[in-house]
Design a protein around this motif. Structure first.
Motif, PDB file in Angstrom:
ATOM      1  N   ALA A  74       0.842  -1.202   0.000  1.00  0.00           N
ATOM      2  CA  ALA A  74       0.000   0.000   0.000  1.00  0.00           C
ATOM      3  C   ALA A  74       0.873   1.246   0.000  1.00  0.00           C
ATOM      4  O   ALA A  74       0.542   2.259  -0.626  1.00  0.00           O
ATOM      5  CB  ALA A  74      -0.924   0.002   1.210  1.00  0.00           C
ATOM      6  N   GLY A  75       2.004   1.162   0.691  1.00  0.00           N
ATOM      7  CA  GLY A  75       2.936   2.283   0.704  1.00  0.00           C
ATOM      8  C   GLY A  75       3.440   2.608  -0.688  1.00  0.00           C
ATOM      9  O   GLY A  75       3.587   3.783  -1.051  1.00  0.00           O
ATOM     10  N   ILE A  76       3.717   1.569  -1.495  1.00  0.00           N
ATOM     11  CA  ILE A  76       4.149   1.800  -2.877  1.00  0.00           C
ATOM     12  C   ILE A  76       3.043   2.498  -3.657  1.00  0.00           C
ATOM     13  O   ILE A  76       3.258   3.529  -4.299  1.00  0.00           O
ATOM     14  CB  ILE A  76       4.537   0.479  -3.569  1.00  0.00           C
ATOM     15  N   ALA A  77       1.842   1.916  -3.614  1.00  0.00           N
ATOM     16  CA  ALA A  77       0.724   2.467  -4.391  1.00  0.00           C
ATOM     17  C   ALA A  77       0.421   3.904  -3.987  1.00  0.00           C
ATOM     18  O   ALA A  77       0.229   4.786  -4.835  1.00  0.00           O
ATOM     19  CB  ALA A  77      -0.517   1.585  -4.215  1.00  0.00           C
ATOM     20  N   GLN A  78       0.386   4.172  -2.689  1.00  0.00           N
ATOM     21  CA  GLN A  78       0.041   5.515  -2.225  1.00  0.00           C
ATOM     22  C   GLN A  78       1.178   6.510  -2.481  1.00  0.00           C
ATOM     23  O   GLN A  78       0.918   7.690  -2.727  1.00  0.00           O
ATOM     24  CB  GLN A  78      -0.322   5.473  -0.743  1.00  0.00           C
ATOM     25  N   SER A  79       2.410   6.053  -2.442  1.00  0.00           N
ATOM     26  CA  SER A  79       3.534   6.945  -2.755  1.00  0.00           C
ATOM     27  C   SER A  79       3.526   7.325  -4.228  1.00  0.00           C
ATOM     28  O   SER A  79       3.785   8.478  -4.587  1.00  0.00           O
ATOM     29  CB  SER A  79       4.858   6.280  -2.377  1.00  0.00           C
ATOM     30  N   VAL A  80       3.232   6.344  -5.086  1.00  0.00           N
ATOM     31  CA  VAL A  80       3.130   6.638  -6.518  1.00  0.00           C
ATOM     32  C   VAL A  80       2.003   7.636  -6.762  1.00  0.00           C
ATOM     33  O   VAL A  80       2.169   8.634  -7.476  1.00  0.00           O
ATOM     34  CB  VAL A  80       2.913   5.345  -7.326  1.00  0.00           C
ATOM     35  N   GLN A 236      -3.857  10.734   0.216  1.00  0.00           N
ATOM     36  CA  GLN A 236      -4.441   9.589  -0.474  1.00  0.00           C
ATOM     37  C   GLN A 236      -5.455   8.825   0.375  1.00  0.00           C
ATOM     38  O   GLN A 236      -6.156   7.953  -0.131  1.00  0.00           O
ATOM     39  CB  GLN A 236      -3.337   8.659  -0.971  1.00  0.00           C
ATOM     40  N   SER A 237      -5.577   9.179   1.656  1.00  0.00           N
ATOM     41  CA  SER A 237      -6.642   8.567   2.469  1.00  0.00           C
ATOM     42  C   SER A 237      -8.010   8.947   1.933  1.00  0.00           C
ATOM     43  O   SER A 237      -9.011   8.260   2.201  1.00  0.00           O
ATOM     44  CB  SER A 237      -6.515   9.002   3.937  1.00  0.00           C
ATOM     45  N   ASN A 238      -8.070  10.035   1.157  1.00  0.00           N
ATOM     46  CA  ASN A 238      -9.315  10.429   0.487  1.00  0.00           C
ATOM     47  C   ASN A 238      -9.319  10.037  -0.984  1.00  0.00           C
ATOM     48  O   ASN A 238     -10.205  10.444  -1.743  1.00  0.00           O
ATOM     49  CB  ASN A 238      -9.530  11.944   0.615  1.00  0.00           C
ATOM     50  N   GLY A 239      -8.333   9.263  -1.365  1.00  0.00           N
ATOM     51  CA  GLY A 239      -8.237   8.763  -2.740  1.00  0.00           C
ATOM     52  C   GLY A 239      -8.105   7.255  -2.711  1.00  0.00           C
ATOM     53  O   GLY A 239      -8.898   6.565  -2.062  1.00  0.00           O
ATOM     54  N   ILE A 240      -7.054   6.720  -3.369  1.00  0.00           N
ATOM     55  CA  ILE A 240      -6.919   5.258  -3.411  1.00  0.00           C
ATOM     56  C   ILE A 240      -6.628   4.667  -2.042  1.00  0.00           C
ATOM     57  O   ILE A 240      -6.899   3.491  -1.788  1.00  0.00           O
ATOM     58  CB  ILE A 240      -5.830   4.805  -4.409  1.00  0.00           C
ATOM     59  N   GLY A 241      -6.091   5.473  -1.127  1.00  0.00           N
ATOM     60  CA  GLY A 241      -5.769   4.974   0.201  1.00  0.00           C
ATOM     61  C   GLY A 241      -6.981   4.537   0.994  1.00  0.00           C
ATOM     62  O   GLY A 241      -6.849   3.784   1.968  1.00  0.00           O
TER      63      GLY A 241
END
Length: 373
Positions: A74-80, A236-241
């Motif tokens: 999840a860290g990878i996805a949210q960092s991207v 990103q908590s309001n997006g993909i996160g």
């Protein structure tokens, strides 16, 4: 609780493969478990909890900023997603509909485009990025990394892992120099790494760790880095996160685990060698089996037992032997990355002396019994 195994008819496991997701990764200490329990039984303003624990962790690690996420992937996805979306409100809600003119390419050395249990490229795509390979599977220099950068490059990514090609690949420091020269961020995935500060200090803008591997926290992840980039990760908590949110118990449990990790003595490679020496000596008494100490390919202070099988003598293809050990009364898991070469490795960090003897006895029984029809 043995009753849990009985209640759900679960097999008991001996984990000689290391801190692996497929086996539940690690076993947190009692005070981490207590902190998780406290988190489960109390309410918090979640944004406040995220910010305050992040600031606490950042102070512990002497970094600008930090945030707890649900896992390293999840860290990878949210960092991207963070380096693509930045402060753009429309992109936050429409990430995967972004026009191609929005920089979204993530450049990674070709030898780092690995499957760690899921493909790196899948995590990049979840974050709205497109993976661009630099160099070749057997080499990537700073010049080759730089040559892959275009106006649509959003970030460079470096995967620090034993899964990756090690030879003829640039270092994190060299990747950071390339990133700074071109004015783009460097994301380092250091999921299983033990040093929580060095990659940040080398110049990475975002560094991602698994909370449940070396740190031995609950299932969770940690992203540290420069304040602006970490704030974009938080957005990103309001997006993909939202689809990969971490609970209050995970946030508090990992924060406590990090605090413990920084002060508790770690098992050294030399201590691992001492623990596995009787096991290796026993294995070397078996016909067709040769065992020795080997060291972690990614340079960590981790010693493992390499077990090599002469298949003509044992009568077992190594891959089938590994499978037989998994499917016994107690499931025994090894590191089987080189099974096609007749080699497996045992990671003893989560294995007791009694369990090592059970492993030896299981191998001995299979070999002495000959290959099953």
């Amino acid at each position: 609780m043995s009753s849990i195994y009985e209640k759900y008819d679960l097999k008991q496991v001996i984990n000689a493969s290391g801190r692996m997701t497929i086996l539940g990764v690690s076993t947190p200490s009692a005070d981490v478990v207590d902190t998780v329990s406290y988190g489960l039984n109390h309410y918090f303003e979640m944004k406040d909890l995220v910010n305050k624990t992040g600031a606490y962790i950042a102070k512990l690690l002497d970094v600008e900023s930090a945030v707890v996420v649900s896992c390293a992937s999840a860290g990878i996805a949210q960092s991207v997603a963070a380096v693509i979306v930045k402060d753009n409100d429309w992109l936050l809600e429409n990430l995967h509909a972004a026009p191609l003119s929005v920089p979204h390419d993530i450049v990674v050395p070709k030898g780092h485009n690995v499957n760690f249990g899921a493909p790196v490229g899948t995590m990049v795509a979840l974050g709205g990025g497109r993976l661009i390979e630099a160099g070749y599977s057997n080499e990537c220099s700073p010049e080759q990394l730089a040559a892959a950068i275009t106006p649509t490059t959003a970030a460079l990514m470096y995967i620090k892992s034993h899964h990756c090609v090690q030879k003829s690949h640039l270092s994190v420091e060299q990747a950071a120099v390339v990133a700074r020269k071109h004015g783009i961020p460097l994301i380092v995935d250091a999921a299983a790494e033990e040093d929580l500060q060095c990659y940040y200090q080398m110049g990475a803008d975002l560094v991602i760790y698994s909370g449940a591997k070396a740190i031995e926290g609950p299932t969770s992840g940690l992203v540290i880095g420069r304040t602006q980039y970490v704030e974009w990760v938080k957005r990103q908590s309001n997006g993909i996160g939202r689809a990969m949110k971490v609970g209050k118990e995970g946030i508090l449990g990992l924060t406590q685990a990090i605090e413990n990790y920084l002060v508790q003595p770690k098992t050294t490679g030399a201590e691992m060698v001492a623990n596995m020496t009787p096991f290796i000596d026993n294995l070397n008494t078996l016909n067709g089996v040769t065992a020795r100490v080997v060291w972690d390919a990614a340079g960590r202070d981790i010693a493992r037992a390499e077990i090599k099988f002469d298949e003509a003598v044992t009568g077992w293809p190594t891959g089938e032997l590994v499978q037989a050990l998994k499917t016994g009364d107690i499931a025994i898991y090894f590191r089987g990355y080189k099974a096609n070469e007749g080699i497996i490795e045992a990671d003893v960090r989560s294995v007791s002396a009694d369990q090592l003897h059970i492993i030896f006895s299981a191998i001995q029984a299979l070999i002495s019994g000959g290959k099953r029809a």
